[in-house]
Design an enzyme around this catalytic site. Structure first.
Site, mmCIF file in Angstrom:
data_model
loop_
_atom_site.group_PDB
_atom_site.id
_atom_site.type_symbol
_atom_site.label_atom_id
_atom_site.label_comp_id
_atom_site.label_asym_id
_atom_site.label_seq_id
_atom_site.Cartn_x
_atom_site.Cartn_y
_atom_site.Cartn_z
ATOM 1 N N ASN A 17 -5.694 -9.584 2.377
ATOM 2 C CA ASN A 17 -4.370 -10.127 2.728
ATOM 3 C C ASN A 17 -4.350 -11.648 2.613
ATOM 4 O OD1 ASN A 17 -2.290 -8.036 3.666
ATOM 5 N ND2 ASN A 17 -4.189 -7.313 4.605
ATOM 6 N N MET A 93 -9.740 -9.445 14.004
ATOM 7 C CA MET A 93 -10.121 -8.303 14.844
ATOM 8 C C MET A 93 -10.392 -8.682 16.294
ATOM 9 S SD MET A 93 -9.982 -5.830 12.736
ATOM 10 C CE MET A 93 -10.962 -4.480 13.316
ATOM 11 N N ILE A 95 -8.251 -9.426 19.982
ATOM 12 C CA ILE A 95 -6.934 -9.493 20.631
ATOM 13 C C ILE A 95 -6.809 -10.847 21.321
ATOM 14 C CG2 ILE A 95 -5.512 -8.517 22.476
ATOM 15 C CD1 ILE A 95 -6.496 -5.761 21.625
ATOM 16 N N LEU A 96 -5.694 -11.508 21.055
ATOM 17 C CA LEU A 96 -5.492 -12.858 21.576
ATOM 18 C C LEU A 96 -4.810 -12.772 22.933
ATOM 19 C CD1 LEU A 96 -4.354 -14.161 18.140
ATOM 20 C CD2 LEU A 96 -6.388 -14.966 19.366
ATOM 21 N N HIS A 112 0.424 -5.231 10.423
ATOM 22 C CA HIS A 112 -0.148 -3.981 10.949
ATOM 23 C C HIS A 112 0.071 -2.879 9.912
ATOM 24 C CE1 HIS A 112 -1.569 -1.089 13.833
ATOM 25 N NE2 HIS A 112 -0.546 -0.323 13.528
ATOM 26 N N GLU A 150 1.945 -11.119 23.942
ATOM 27 C CA GLU A 150 0.753 -10.676 24.682
ATOM 28 C C GLU A 150 0.535 -9.158 24.609
ATOM 29 O OE1 GLU A 150 3.501 -11.817 25.935
ATOM 30 O OE2 GLU A 150 4.084 -10.707 27.732
ATOM 31 N N ASP A 153 0.574 -5.475 19.120
ATOM 32 C CA ASP A 153 1.570 -4.928 18.185
ATOM 33 C C ASP A 153 2.957 -4.795 18.812
ATOM 34 O OD1 ASP A 153 -0.347 -4.698 16.120
ATOM 35 O OD2 ASP A 153 -0.995 -2.750 16.869
ATOM 36 N N ALA A 182 2.377 -2.148 0.138
ATOM 37 C CA ALA A 182 3.127 -2.766 1.234
ATOM 38 C C ALA A 182 2.520 -4.092 1.717
ATOM 39 C CB ALA A 182 3.258 -1.787 2.400
ATOM 40 N N GLU A 183 1.304 -4.061 2.232
ATOM 41 C CA GLU A 183 0.773 -5.244 2.917
ATOM 42 C C GLU A 183 0.770 -6.503 2.049
ATOM 43 O OE1 GLU A 183 -2.783 -4.735 5.343
ATOM 44 O OE2 GLU A 183 -2.581 -2.590 5.118
HETATM 45 C C1 GRF Z 1 -5.443 -4.755 6.895
HETATM 46 O O1 GRF Z 1 -5.316 -3.374 6.775
HETATM 47 C C2 GRF Z 1 -4.447 -5.269 7.895
HETATM 48 O O2 GRF Z 1 -3.283 -4.544 7.936
HETATM 49 C C3 GRF Z 1 -5.183 -5.091 9.185
HETATM 50 O O3 GRF Z 1 -6.537 -5.358 8.881
HETATM 51 C C4 GRF Z 1 -6.780 -5.137 7.506
HETATM 52 C C5 GRF Z 1 -7.352 -6.404 6.932
HETATM 53 O O4 GRF Z 1 -7.806 -6.299 5.622
HETATM 54 N N1 GRF Z 1 -4.578 -5.890 10.220
HETATM 55 P P1 GRF Z 1 -8.170 -7.608 4.799
HETATM 56 O O5 GRF Z 1 -9.282 -8.344 5.553
HETATM 57 O O6 GRF Z 1 -6.943 -8.440 4.660
HETATM 58 O O7 GRF Z 1 -8.662 -7.101 3.480
#
Ligand code: GRF
Length: 207
Positions: A17, A93, A95-96, A112, A150, A153, A182-183
């Site tokens: 991403n 990874m 949680i803030l 997400h 807080e 998601d 999508a992402e």
């Molecule tokens: C993605 O699936 C995103 O939606 C999730 O974590 C993954 C990250 O993948 N929050 P990358 O490190 O961007 O390849």
């Protein structure tokens, strides 16, 4: 605010991403510029992607900071020092906590890999999201970009894109399709939208 919004991307892993955001600079993303990438994992390949693109990187680990509290403080300080306008969580990874989300209210977005409010919240990360969608038997899933507060998601939704689930899908196959369809499209578009709104707001108040 200068001509462009200053973007920091927070990562932990492979950074596909992040790569989509880097590749979108100058075309999809014209109102912002990625000036900093922070990883909580020194091994993250995302750091290499950032370095290859000439973007400054920082590693801040919870272990290195000694406590969650100190980790939050170190993140806030690094982001404030770099005068960051928008924080993009791209596979971050950790949680803030509320101190962080309050400090940067409406200035943090996350991607997400499901259509919120399905398959989201604490415990729904990585392949687990896609495993849950397949186990439930939904025929459509997708990705959501949302503001971060807080509640994991739980912040306001900015953009969503649906992706079909196909017969025979495995979590891995579905994860890849959600990323490709999508992402990687949605996150740069949403980042641009938020940056543009920030610049517009700044211009209004400067008038
Ligand atoms: C993605 O699936 C995103 O939606 C999730 O974590 C993954 C990250 O993948 N929050 P990358 O490190 O961007 O390849």
């Amino acid at each position: 605010m200068a001509e462009k919004a200053r973007i920091a991307v927070l990562v932990s892993g492979g950074g596909t991403n992040l790569q989509a955001l880097i590749d979108a600079q100058g075309n999809v993303i014209t109102s912002g510029e990625i000036v900093l990438v922070i990883s909580n994992n020194p091994e993250a390949y995302a750091l290499t992607r950032a370095a290859n693109a000439g973007i400054a990187t920082k590693v801040i680990t919870r272990r290195g900071c000694g406590s969650k509290e100190a980790f939050t403080t170190a993140l806030i300080e690094a982001l404030d020092e770099a005068r960051i306008d928008l924080i993009v969580l791209a596979g971050f990874m950790s949680i803030l906590d509320k101190r962080f989300t309050d400090h940067f209210a409406k200035r943090i977005i996350n991607i997400h890999p499901a259509l919120i409010p399905s398959f989201c919240g604490e415990g729904f990360y990585g392949l687990k999201v896609h495993e849950a969608a397949l186990a439930y038997g939904v025929k459509v899933t997708g990705a959501t970009v949302h503001f971060v507060n807080e509640i994991p998601d739980g912040g306001e939704i900015i953009a969503q894109k649906a992706v079909d689930i196909l017969p025979g899908d495995t979590p891995e196959v579905l994860q890849r399709r959600v990323m490709e369809e999508a992402e990687w499209i949605l996150l740069p578009q949403a980042a641009e939208k938020v940056c543009r709104a920030m610049l517009d707001e700044r211009r209004q108040t400067e008038r």
